[in-house]
Design a protein around this motif. Sequence first.
Motif, PDB file in Angstrom:
ATOM      1  N   GLY A  44     -32.977  56.955 -16.967  1.00 57.38           N
ATOM      2  CA  GLY A  44     -33.629  57.991 -16.315  1.00 57.38           C
ATOM      3  C   GLY A  44     -34.473  57.504 -15.128  1.00 57.38           C
ATOM      4  N   GLN A  45     -35.087  58.394 -14.287  1.00 57.58           N
ATOM      5  CA  GLN A  45     -36.096  58.025 -13.184  1.00 57.58           C
ATOM      6  C   GLN A  45     -37.142  58.918 -13.308  1.00 57.58           C
ATOM      7  N   LYS A  46     -37.784  59.439 -14.576  1.00 62.84           N
ATOM      8  CA  LYS A  46     -38.509  60.518 -14.588  1.00 62.84           C
ATOM      9  C   LYS A  46     -39.776  60.059 -14.118  1.00 62.84           C
ATOM     10  N   ASP A  47     -40.044  58.658 -14.474  1.00 63.89           N
ATOM     11  CA  ASP A  47     -41.518  58.152 -13.989  1.00 63.89           C
ATOM     12  C   ASP A  47     -41.406  58.026 -12.381  1.00 63.89           C
ATOM     13  N   ARG A  48     -40.342  58.366 -11.642  1.00 59.86           N
ATOM     14  CA  ARG A  48     -40.568  58.375 -10.136  1.00 59.86           C
ATOM     15  C   ARG A  48     -41.296  59.531  -9.663  1.00 59.86           C
ATOM     16  N   ASN A  49     -41.369  60.835 -10.483  1.00 57.73           N
ATOM     17  CA  ASN A  49     -42.198  61.798  -9.990  1.00 57.73           C
ATOM     18  C   ASN A  49     -43.504  61.801 -10.749  1.00 57.73           C
ATOM     19  N   VAL A  50     -43.950  60.918 -11.480  1.00 59.83           N
ATOM     20  CA  VAL A  50     -45.201  60.891 -12.106  1.00 59.83           C
ATOM     21  C   VAL A  50     -46.050  59.745 -11.896  1.00 59.83           C
ATOM     22  N   ARG A  51     -45.456  58.996 -10.710  1.00 61.53           N
ATOM     23  CA  ARG A  51     -46.460  57.710 -10.468  1.00 61.53           C
ATOM     24  C   ARG A  51     -47.739  58.127 -10.031  1.00 61.53           C
ATOM     25  N   SER A  52     -48.201  59.336  -9.307  1.00 63.19           N
ATOM     26  CA  SER A  52     -48.991  59.652  -8.819  1.00 63.19           C
ATOM     27  C   SER A  52     -49.128  61.257  -8.884  1.00 63.19           C
ATOM     28  N   MET A  53     -50.283  61.680  -8.684  1.00 68.50           N
ATOM     29  CA  MET A  53     -50.645  62.899  -8.893  1.00 68.50           C
ATOM     30  C   MET A  53     -50.354  63.820  -7.399  1.00 68.50           C
ATOM     31  N   GLN A  54     -50.034  63.092  -6.548  1.00 68.47           N
ATOM     32  CA  GLN A  54     -50.150  63.577  -5.159  1.00 68.47           C
ATOM     33  C   GLN A  54     -49.013  64.334  -5.043  1.00 68.47           C
ATOM     34  N   MET A  55     -49.100  65.652  -4.402  1.00 65.92           N
ATOM     35  CA  MET A  55     -48.149  66.596  -4.236  1.00 65.92           C
ATOM     36  C   MET A  55     -47.908  66.882  -2.868  1.00 65.92           C
ATOM     37  N   GLY A  56     -46.747  67.517  -2.414  1.00 65.28           N
ATOM     38  CA  GLY A  56     -46.551  67.924  -1.075  1.00 65.28           C
ATOM     39  C   GLY A  56     -46.566  66.865   0.018  1.00 65.28           C
ATOM     40  N   VAL A  57     -45.845  65.425  -0.451  1.00 61.23           N
ATOM     41  CA  VAL A  57     -45.725  64.343   0.422  1.00 61.23           C
ATOM     42  C   VAL A  57     -44.364  64.127   0.467  1.00 61.23           C
ATOM     43  N   GLN A  58     -44.179  63.940   1.638  1.00 66.72           N
ATOM     44  CA  GLN A  58     -42.660  63.653   2.192  1.00 66.72           C
ATOM     45  C   GLN A  58     -42.605  62.125   2.684  1.00 66.72           C
ATOM     46  N   LYS A  59     -41.801  61.143   2.029  1.00 59.76           N
ATOM     47  CA  LYS A  59     -41.793  59.831   2.581  1.00 59.76           C
ATOM     48  C   LYS A  59     -40.292  59.725   3.269  1.00 59.76           C
ATOM     49  N   LEU A  60     -40.431  58.970   4.316  1.00 59.37           N
ATOM     50  CA  LEU A  60     -39.068  58.431   5.001  1.00 59.37           C
ATOM     51  C   LEU A  60     -39.519  57.061   5.342  1.00 59.37           C
ATOM     52  N   ASP A  61     -38.311  56.246   5.383  1.00 52.48           N
ATOM     53  CA  ASP A  61     -38.176  54.713   5.691  1.00 52.48           C
ATOM     54  C   ASP A  61     -37.441  54.858   7.063  1.00 52.48           C
ATOM     55  N   ILE A  62     -37.587  53.709   7.675  1.00 49.38           N
ATOM     56  CA  ILE A  62     -36.667  53.534   8.981  1.00 49.38           C
ATOM     57  C   ILE A  62     -35.251  53.893   8.946  1.00 49.38           C
ATOM     58  N   LYS A  63     -34.571  53.389   7.586  1.00 48.18           N
ATOM     59  CA  LYS A  63     -33.414  53.417   7.327  1.00 48.18           C
ATOM     60  C   LYS A  63     -32.906  54.822   7.552  1.00 48.18           C
ATOM     61  N   GLN A  64     -33.547  55.921   6.758  1.00 47.10           N
ATOM     62  CA  GLN A  64     -33.141  57.012   6.698  1.00 47.10           C
ATOM     63  C   GLN A  64     -33.669  57.751   8.108  1.00 47.10           C
ATOM     64  N   ILE A  65     -34.616  57.364   8.928  1.00 49.07           N
ATOM     65  CA  ILE A  65     -34.857  58.001  10.314  1.00 49.07           C
ATOM     66  C   ILE A  65     -33.498  57.764  10.969  1.00 49.07           C
ATOM     67  N   LYS A  66     -33.118  56.528  11.052  1.00 47.18           N
ATOM     68  CA  LYS A  66     -32.083  56.235  12.108  1.00 47.18           C
ATOM     69  C   LYS A  66     -30.569  57.073  11.857  1.00 47.18           C
ATOM     70  N   GLN A  67     -30.699  57.263  10.238  1.00 48.59           N
ATOM     71  CA  GLN A  67     -29.325  58.146  10.170  1.00 48.59           C
ATOM     72  C   GLN A  67     -29.338  59.237  10.522  1.00 48.59           C
ATOM     73  N   ILE A  68     -30.241  59.955  10.756  1.00 50.90           N
ATOM     74  CA  ILE A  68     -30.427  61.437  11.228  1.00 50.90           C
ATOM     75  C   ILE A  68     -30.198  61.545  12.730  1.00 50.90           C
ATOM     76  N   PRO A  69     -29.107  62.140  13.094  1.00 52.34           N
ATOM     77  CA  PRO A  69     -28.534  61.989  14.527  1.00 52.34           C
ATOM     78  C   PRO A  69     -29.545  63.035  15.568  1.00 52.34           C
ATOM     79  N   THR A  70     -29.741  62.258  16.800  1.00 49.84           N
ATOM     80  CA  THR A  70     -30.747  62.706  17.893  1.00 49.84           C
ATOM     81  C   THR A  70     -30.118  62.866  18.998  1.00 49.84           C
ATOM     82  N   VAL A  71     -30.641  63.550  19.995  1.00 51.91           N
ATOM     83  CA  VAL A  71     -30.228  63.669  21.294  1.00 51.91           C
ATOM     84  C   VAL A  71     -30.362  62.029  21.960  1.00 51.91           C
ATOM     85  N   PHE A  72     -29.224  61.697  22.849  1.00 52.44           N
ATOM     86  CA  PHE A  72     -29.167  60.665  23.527  1.00 52.44           C
ATOM     87  C   PHE A  72     -29.138  59.325  22.720  1.00 52.44           C
TER      88      PHE A  72
END
Length: 369
Positions: A254-282
């Motif tokens: 399980g990866q339940k510790d992934r959600n309790v590493r910190s008490m920070q809420m409302g955070v979205q993290k993206l790396d460059i690999k995920q960013i380049k996979q999203i199609p954009t104009v041009f």
Amino acid sequence: MPRFYFVLFLVAGLLAGSTQATQAQQNNPTINGDFRGLRFEEFARRVEAQTPYRFYFKSKTLDTVTVHVQADNVRLLALLSQVFAHTTLQFAIDEATSRVFITPERPLQTQVPNAIFQRLPPGATPTPDVANAPIRPSGPPATGTSEFRVYEIGPRQATPAGGRATLTGTVRTAGVGSAPALGVAVFIDSPNIGTATDKLGNYSLTIPVGRHNLNIRGLGIRSTRRQIWVHGDGRLDLEVLTDATSLNEVVVQGQKDRNVRSMQMGVQKLDIKQIKQIPTVFGESDLLRVVTALPGVKTIGEGSTGFSVRGGGTDQNLVLFNGATIYNPAHLFGFFSAFNPDMVQSVELYKSAIPARYGGRLASVLDIV
């Protein structure tokens, strides 16, 4: 001189006795060896290597026979009696030519009966030939539990050669907790005819008369087969062994510790690999266009890179690049982003519970590294 003749006669007598003993041993040799688990053809080759006897049989008749005997100075007659004790196969030994004949149902007659050419008196009844008599009378159908026994189905004179007969029965598991085996395939190979058992384990097959190998396969049981000789319609109940398959070890992480590493809420993290996979104009990755695709974020217009987080204004967002504040994150009147995606490692968007190190911002913080 008389003493010389006495010694000569004594030596001659000893030599004659030794010759007779050797000849008797050659005529009736003994067999030694462990023949357990051998096919009959291999068993015959080993016996032929130890004795002057030669075996004659049809390979198709004995292709399913496996020998399970161990011999220690055993005569051939006793050894073959053990091998064919629980089958319908018969054997005949011709001592004159040292030949062994293996036949189904009836033994081969190696000698002509003495009274075959004698004329019978008027009204006399000929004595039936023992070699042509049936081995055993046809009795009630037995339960098929052995792979090495040949089961006879129906009366022997019920159906002529080339006819067909119906075989029925029930397939059950062997042991204390015997139960009907449902969904089990029961079939023969030549011709390819088969069926499956119902919820009560019953099956029915219409097959040509003659000898067949009845195969039984299914989930939860051990694959097996039964040798049958079909003369006519009949019944054969089958008992099969259950098969418990051992599975390899399954590790669930399980990866339940992934959600309790910190008490920070409302955070979205993206790396460059995920960013380049999203199609954009041009075809060029645009960080701000990618951010507007996140939950709770929307653009303020089609021709602008400004974004609104959870209803806040564009001036209520803090944009940081390597810790430096970016006041105008767009170029060319808002059509293009000011960030080169090849120089970006990751992006973090804080939509609520913004840490104190970022200062006071009402809507969000976009931290670009």
